[in-house]
Every structure is written in structure tokens, then in C-alpha cells.
Design an enzyme around this catalytic site. Sequence first.
Site, mmCIF file in Angstrom:
data_model
loop_
_atom_site.group_PDB
_atom_site.id
_atom_site.type_symbol
_atom_site.label_atom_id
_atom_site.label_comp_id
_atom_site.label_asym_id
_atom_site.label_seq_id
_atom_site.Cartn_x
_atom_site.Cartn_y
_atom_site.Cartn_z
ATOM 1 N N GLY A 1 0.779 -1.240 0.000
ATOM 2 C CA GLY A 1 0.000 0.000 0.000
ATOM 3 C C GLY A 1 0.807 1.283 0.000
ATOM 4 N N ASN B 1 1.400 3.071 -2.613
ATOM 5 C CA ASN B 1 0.635 4.006 -3.448
ATOM 6 C C ASN B 1 -0.568 4.558 -2.690
ATOM 7 O OD1 ASN B 1 1.576 4.384 -6.373
ATOM 8 N ND2 ASN B 1 1.937 2.215 -5.983
ATOM 9 N N MET C 1 -3.944 -6.669 -7.229
ATOM 10 C CA MET C 1 -3.250 -7.654 -8.061
ATOM 11 C C MET C 1 -4.164 -8.590 -8.838
ATOM 12 S SD MET C 1 -0.259 -6.728 -7.973
ATOM 13 C CE MET C 1 0.971 -5.849 -7.031
ATOM 14 N N LEU D 1 -10.309 -8.006 -12.755
ATOM 15 C CA LEU D 1 -11.743 -8.255 -12.559
ATOM 16 C C LEU D 1 -12.418 -8.416 -13.917
ATOM 17 C CD1 LEU D 1 -12.336 -5.705 -9.661
ATOM 18 C CD2 LEU D 1 -11.997 -8.174 -9.493
ATOM 19 N N HIS E 1 0.187 1.423 -13.247
ATOM 20 C CA HIS E 1 0.999 0.298 -13.732
ATOM 21 C C HIS E 1 2.470 0.719 -13.702
ATOM 22 C CE1 HIS E 1 2.017 -3.344 -15.820
ATOM 23 N NE2 HIS E 1 2.802 -2.627 -16.611
#
Length: 214
Positions: free
Chosen positions: A12, A14, A91, A94, A110
Amino acid sequence: MVKTAVLVSGGGTNLQAIIDANILGEIKNCELTAVISSNPEAYALTRAQYAKIPTYIVDKNIFPNRDSFTQAIVNKLNDLDIELVVLAGFMYVLTERFTKEFKNRVINIHPALIPAFCGDGYYGIHVHEKVLAFGAKISGATAHFVSEVTDDGPIIMQKSVDVLEDDTPETLQRRIMEQAEWKILPQSISLFCEGRLRVEGRIVHIKEATNESN
Ligand code: GAR
């Protein structure tokens, strides 16, 4: 204020950059409504709790397939009336159920310069391993909207970072985070929340700031 959920799976950093930028007022018109983790052990959950952001766990491992996992995430986002979804070290890919319902309302970070070193199998440290194995001299990060195809949606911002002679995957990852990801992800979120992004096909136009959005 744009009700925003951040989806995480791991450390986490970011998420931390988003929290810090929001506290500093660098992200405008954004309410960090929820942090949703696919992993009950993710340190990102602790970061969110310190920042007093409500946390939710949608544990990937308890779902029999990608469809049911996606449905659970979509239900949670809808329950919370989420307007913007940020994938910050999330990660899992979906299904279309998610990408269609939240079209141009999901931002992913990314850790490479799309369209290089991206797509299925390119996530986390593996991206940097592949950059070094290929001998690329420049890499970086890309903030983009999520579409049905992995890492293929409209690009919002990119920032390049030099690859150094003695880099390991870990040193390159860290430098790309510090110099690129932690900057362009909060900036992209702010642009969205200020209403300054207009998507035309796969091109993202960024409007000038007005006095109201300053
Ligand atoms: C980050 O480098 C992010 O760009 C990458 O995983 C790392 C997560 O770190 N994401 C992907 O590869 C997604 N395809 P964090 O949990 O410390 O933010």
C-alpha cells in the site's frame, strides 16, 4: 466531493501517497470513502486505519471464481455509492461486469510505460524483472483508465525513469515508485475529481485548471 474507493492487495505505498497528497490538499475535491482489500493481511489496511479511512475486506480466496469475486467487489462499491475506483497495487484482473459498470471511472497505476511491459503476467516485481532482462534503458509508470483488456485503457499520465547499470528489480521498483507512481497517481486522481479529464475514444484530454478548480 467525489466518493473514492481505493482497491489494494499488499503493502500500500501508493495508497500512502494518495493519503498524504490528500492531507496536503494536493488532491482536490476527493473524499477517500473506502479502502477495499483482496487480502486480509495487507499492510495497506493498517495504513488506511491510521488515516481513519473505513476498510473492507473482500477476500479473494473465499470465492470460487473470478465472476463471484468481481460481483462481491461491485456490490461493495455500489453499497458505498462509489464514484471513482483507484486500483493501487490491486493484483487481480476483474471481469467485464466491473469494467463496464465503472467505465472511465477506474484508474489503475501500472509500473512501466504502457504499451511496453504490460498485460497478463506483468504485475508487481515481475514487471521490473522483465524490464531488466530485456535490457531496456528507460522504464517508468502509467496511470490509466481500466478497460476490458488488461493494461490497455486510455492513458491519463506517464512518467519515465532511467534504468541504471547496477539496478536490481527491487532498486528499479523503488525508484519508479518514488519518482513516478507516487506522483502521477495522486495527480491523476485530482484531475478526475476536479472534472478535468475528458475521454474521447482512447485519448484522454486534460482541461486547463479554472479558478474554481484551483
Ligand atoms: C506498485 O508498483 C504498482 O504499480 C504495482 O504493484 C506495486 C504495488 O505496490 N501494480 C501492478 O503491478 C498492477 N498491475 P504498493 O502496494 O506498495 O502500492
